[in-house]
Design a protein around this motif. Structure first.
Motif, PDB file in Angstrom:
ATOM      1  N   UNK A  30     -20.080  71.991 -16.803  1.00  0.00           N
ATOM      2  CA  UNK A  30     -19.929  72.663 -18.090  1.00  0.00           C
ATOM      3  C   UNK A  30     -19.864  71.616 -19.203  1.00  0.00           C
ATOM      4  N   UNK A  31     -20.387  71.963 -20.358  1.00  0.00           N
ATOM      5  CA  UNK A  31     -20.187  71.155 -21.550  1.00  0.00           C
ATOM      6  C   UNK A  31     -18.869  71.577 -22.206  1.00  0.00           C
ATOM      7  N   UNK A  32     -18.220  70.635 -22.860  1.00  0.00           N
ATOM      8  CA  UNK A  32     -16.946  70.962 -23.505  1.00  0.00           C
ATOM      9  C   UNK A  32     -17.110  72.037 -24.576  1.00  0.00           C
ATOM     10  N   UNK A  33     -18.250  72.053 -25.247  1.00  0.00           N
ATOM     11  CA  UNK A  33     -18.501  73.088 -26.250  1.00  0.00           C
ATOM     12  C   UNK A  33     -18.537  74.465 -25.610  1.00  0.00           C
ATOM     13  N   UNK A  34     -19.112  74.553 -24.415  1.00  0.00           N
ATOM     14  CA  UNK A  34     -19.177  75.826 -23.694  1.00  0.00           C
ATOM     15  C   UNK A  34     -17.783  76.268 -23.260  1.00  0.00           C
ATOM     16  N   UNK A  35     -16.976  75.339 -22.788  1.00  0.00           N
ATOM     17  CA  UNK A  35     -15.603  75.670 -22.385  1.00  0.00           C
ATOM     18  C   UNK A  35     -14.805  76.177 -23.584  1.00  0.00           C
ATOM     19  N   UNK A  36     -14.975  75.528 -24.717  1.00  0.00           N
ATOM     20  CA  UNK A  36     -14.293  75.982 -25.933  1.00  0.00           C
ATOM     21  C   UNK A  36     -14.706  77.405 -26.290  1.00  0.00           C
ATOM     22  N   UNK A  37     -15.985  77.700 -26.105  1.00  0.00           N
ATOM     23  CA  UNK A  37     -16.498  79.037 -26.397  1.00  0.00           C
ATOM     24  C   UNK A  37     -15.913  80.068 -25.433  1.00  0.00           C
TER      25      UNK A  37
END
Length: 210
Positions: free
Chosen positions: A2-9
């Protein structure tokens, strides 16, 4: 991965810092760090400990991504890390792994009971391992923290999952059920373990049957 941006989303969370880091591993114990460049450290807070105190040391060891309730003072000048800020890091961990579980449409066995969860899980694994690629709970990982860490192991090579679920009070099984989403349920036994967390045996049984 996962990308951190995706986790934040997924978590509907604020991300401070770089949002393009890769995350493959979840870490809750700073002593068990193995691949820092792909690790998300979850700073859990308990009655006895606040894991935010280990963040700076982990950053010095190469970890760049942190799931936190706040940024510690000694980390506020760090510019190349990512801090995903949530109200409750345990709840966020459970939400993230619940999302991860939903990406896999495979038979999933959930095992609960007062005793025997781990031995039944291992028996099933031995019986089925030649026919299936199995993801299973490591050791006795069946708690509010252990279940999410178990489910996070799921990947595209698995076609069967076996997870334990242990509870000690009302309300916990609902959270675990949302993470495991079992298609098959096994109740090993109903004994006296954790009686103090329930009004009576019938209440405990109803919770386990969830």
């Amino acid at each position: 991965m996962y990308k951190t941006a995706h986790i934040s989303e997924i978590l509907n969370a604020k991300c401070i810092g770089h949002s393009n880091h890769d995350v493959k591993h979840l870490l809750i114990d700073s002593r068990q760090l193995t691949e820092p460049n792909q690790t998300l450290f979850i700073a859990l807070i308990s009655k006895r400990n606040d894991a935010h105190q280990y963040i700076f040391h982990l950053y010095q060891s190469g970890v760049k991504t942190f799931l936190v309730s706040y940024i510690p003072e000694n980390c506020k000048q760090i510019s190349d890390a990512c801090f995903i800020i949530v109200d409750n890091t345990l709840t966020a961990l459970q939400k993230l792994t619940s999302y991860h579980r939903q990406q896999f449409n495979i038979p999933t066995i959930g095992i609960t009971g007062s005793n025997g969860k781990t031995i039944v899980k291992e028996w099933l694994y031995q019986l089925l391992k030649n026919d299936y690629s199995i993801c299973r709970s490591p050791k006795s990982f069946n708690s509010q923290i252990g279940v999410p860490l178990s489910v996070w192991q799921l990947n595209n090579q698995h076609n069967l999952a076996i997870f334990e679920a242990g509870i000690s009070e009302i309300g916990e099984m609902k959270l675990l059920e949302e993470i495991i989403k079992p298609s098959i349920g096994i109740l090993t036994s109903l004994g006296t373990a954790h009686d103090e967390g329930f009004a009576d045996t019938s209440v405990k049984l109803k919770e386990k049957l969830i």
